[in-house]
Design a protein around this motif. Structure first.
Motif, PDB file in Angstrom:
ATOM      1  N   PRO A 285      -4.564 -34.012  60.794  1.00 52.89           N
ATOM      2  CA  PRO A 285      -5.448 -34.901  60.310  1.00 52.89           C
ATOM      3  C   PRO A 285      -5.388 -36.089  61.095  1.00 52.89           C
ATOM      4  CG  PRO A 285      -4.798 -33.900  58.243  1.00 52.89           C
ATOM      5  CD  PRO A 285      -3.608 -33.601  59.360  1.00 52.89           C
TER       6      PRO A 285
ATOM      7  N   ASN B 238     -12.591 -29.066  64.185  1.00 49.04           N
ATOM      8  CA  ASN B 238     -11.811 -28.696  63.499  1.00 49.04           C
ATOM      9  C   ASN B 238     -11.148 -27.316  64.273  1.00 49.04           C
ATOM     10  OD1 ASN B 238     -14.212 -29.411  61.835  1.00 49.04           O
ATOM     11  ND2 ASN B 238     -12.475 -29.758  60.301  1.00 49.04           N
TER      12      ASN B 238
ATOM     13  N   ARG C  40      -6.686 -30.286  53.900  1.00 53.93           N
ATOM     14  CA  ARG C  40      -6.386 -30.856  55.351  1.00 53.93           C
ATOM     15  C   ARG C  40      -7.663 -31.357  55.888  1.00 53.93           C
ATOM     16  NH1 ARG C  40      -4.233 -26.491  58.666  1.00 53.93           N
ATOM     17  NH2 ARG C  40      -6.319 -26.525  59.376  1.00 53.93           N
ATOM     18  N   GLU C  41      -8.503 -30.488  56.130  1.00 51.35           N
ATOM     19  CA  GLU C  41      -9.934 -30.710  56.678  1.00 51.35           C
ATOM     20  C   GLU C  41     -10.593 -31.806  56.352  1.00 51.35           C
ATOM     21  OE1 GLU C  41      -9.876 -29.839  59.863  1.00 51.35           O
ATOM     22  OE2 GLU C  41      -7.978 -28.400  59.574  1.00 51.35           O
TER      23      GLU C  41
ATOM     24  N   HIS D 203      -8.910 -34.772  57.354  1.00 46.24           N
ATOM     25  CA  HIS D 203      -9.228 -35.018  58.638  1.00 46.24           C
ATOM     26  C   HIS D 203     -10.556 -35.895  58.569  1.00 46.24           C
ATOM     27  CE1 HIS D 203     -11.159 -32.768  62.305  1.00 46.24           C
ATOM     28  NE2 HIS D 203     -11.158 -34.019  62.261  1.00 46.24           N
TER      29      HIS D 203
END
Length: 333
Positions: free
Chosen positions: A34, A57, A110-111, A114
């Protein structure tokens, strides 16, 4: 005029002397970290003074939480990631697909991390939109390209039930992204193309779940659909509730002005991405000239039709920006 104003003017259809420009590219090796991918994305934005940012992504994040195994090794060479192990190997497996809860799905979290890191770096300099995938796109990746064969066996509605679960988790992701500060989502549909499915299949298994996800993004002011492919189902997706329509302009139909007229939306596109990859300057000049003059500087955000392959030449991006300025000067004489 700031970058938010420029994008909003493009969406509203007002003529601009300087048309917004951006592009995006894969960031292999770091796109599952991230902080690293956020920093690299921000650095790209600053290097080229882009007018908005689309998160890059990794293309498989939507299937990671389903206990898949993915080979990412070809991405750095300009290739694509591949699912090598999946829980969906036969039609019967769809009935066991779990509902991903946003709070416990590690790849989805996680995204969002990020995105949050990126928004903190950008700190209001430009709009950021987050990439989410259509439920049928996610399902096809899970099935390793065998989804259409499975659909032919769907007498009991197991795939409908699975798509509803995928749509619910994707809608929750979209809603959370906008809550965190994203301007909207980049809704990537890789199955709404006649070379992937029939119109009848997409109308039944694609459209309802697409709309379910877009309902989750309803608070966004910069939602874009990306209709991927060489022969898109334009009539099925042109009226989706988004502000911006993105497809492979000059690589597939409709033409740019045709797309603007039929959607009554802002078009994001106008540059064939492989001409950037291959540094084809004459085609790039021609595409930029046509895009700007045919749109009249209205309803246009100039971008490639899709992500630029990695690696690419900085000189080619600078050439694109130079030609944009030259063409705008012709339009504004």
């Amino acid at each position: 005029m700031n970058k938010f104003d420029r994008i909003k003017l493009a969406i509203s259809g007002e003529k601009q002397s300087s048309i917004p420009f951006s592009f995006w590219t894969h960031l292999p090796e770091i796109d599952r970290s991230p902080k690293e991918v956020a920093q690299a994305t921000y650095d790209l934005f600053k290097q080229y003074d882009l007018d908005f940012i689309k998160t890059m992504n990794n293309g498989m994040y939507a299937v990671e939480d389903y206990n898949t195994e993915i080979d990412f090794s070809e991405v750095a060479k300009g290739g694509v990631a591949k699912v090598v192990k999946t829980p969906i190997n036969a039609y019967e497996d769809w009935s066991n697909l779990p509902l991903l809860e946003l709070e416990t799905a590690s790849a989805l979290q996680r995204e969002l991390d990020h995105l949050e890191h990126l928004l903190n770096l950008v700190d209001g300099e430009a709009p950021v939109i987050m990439t989410v995938f259509s439920p049928l796109t996610t399902a096809d990746k899970l099935a390793k390209g065998q989804l259409i064969n499975h659909l032919k066996q769907d007498e009991h509605g197991s795939i409908h039930q699975a798509l509803d679960k995928i749509a619910k988790s994707t809608a929750a992701l979209a809603h959370k992204a906008i809550e965190l500060g994203a301007a909207g989502v980049y809704f990537a549909s890789q199955m709404s193309s006649y070379d992937k499915a029939s119109e009848e299949i997409y109308a039944e298994y694609g459209v309802p779940y697409d709309l379910q996800v877009l309902e989750g993004a309803r608070d966004g002011w910069f939602n874009a659909i990306h209709a991927h492919g060489d022969d898109i189902m334009f009539d099925l997706v042109k009226d989706y509730p988004v502000q911006v329509f993105n497809w492979h302009v000059w690589e597939s139909l409709p033409d740019l002005k045709e797309g603007i007229d039929y959607t009554n939306k802002c078009v994001m596109g106008g540059i064939a991405r492989m001409d950037i990859t291959h540094n084809n300057r004459n085609p790039l000049r021609h595409q930029i000239y046509r895009s700007i003059t045919e749109s009249g500087g209205k309803h246009l955000i100039l971008t490639p039709g899709c992500g630029i392959r990695h690696p690419f030449e900085e000189d080619t991006i600078r050439y694109v920006q130079k030609v944009k300025v030259e063409t705008e000067a012709l339009l504004n004489k």
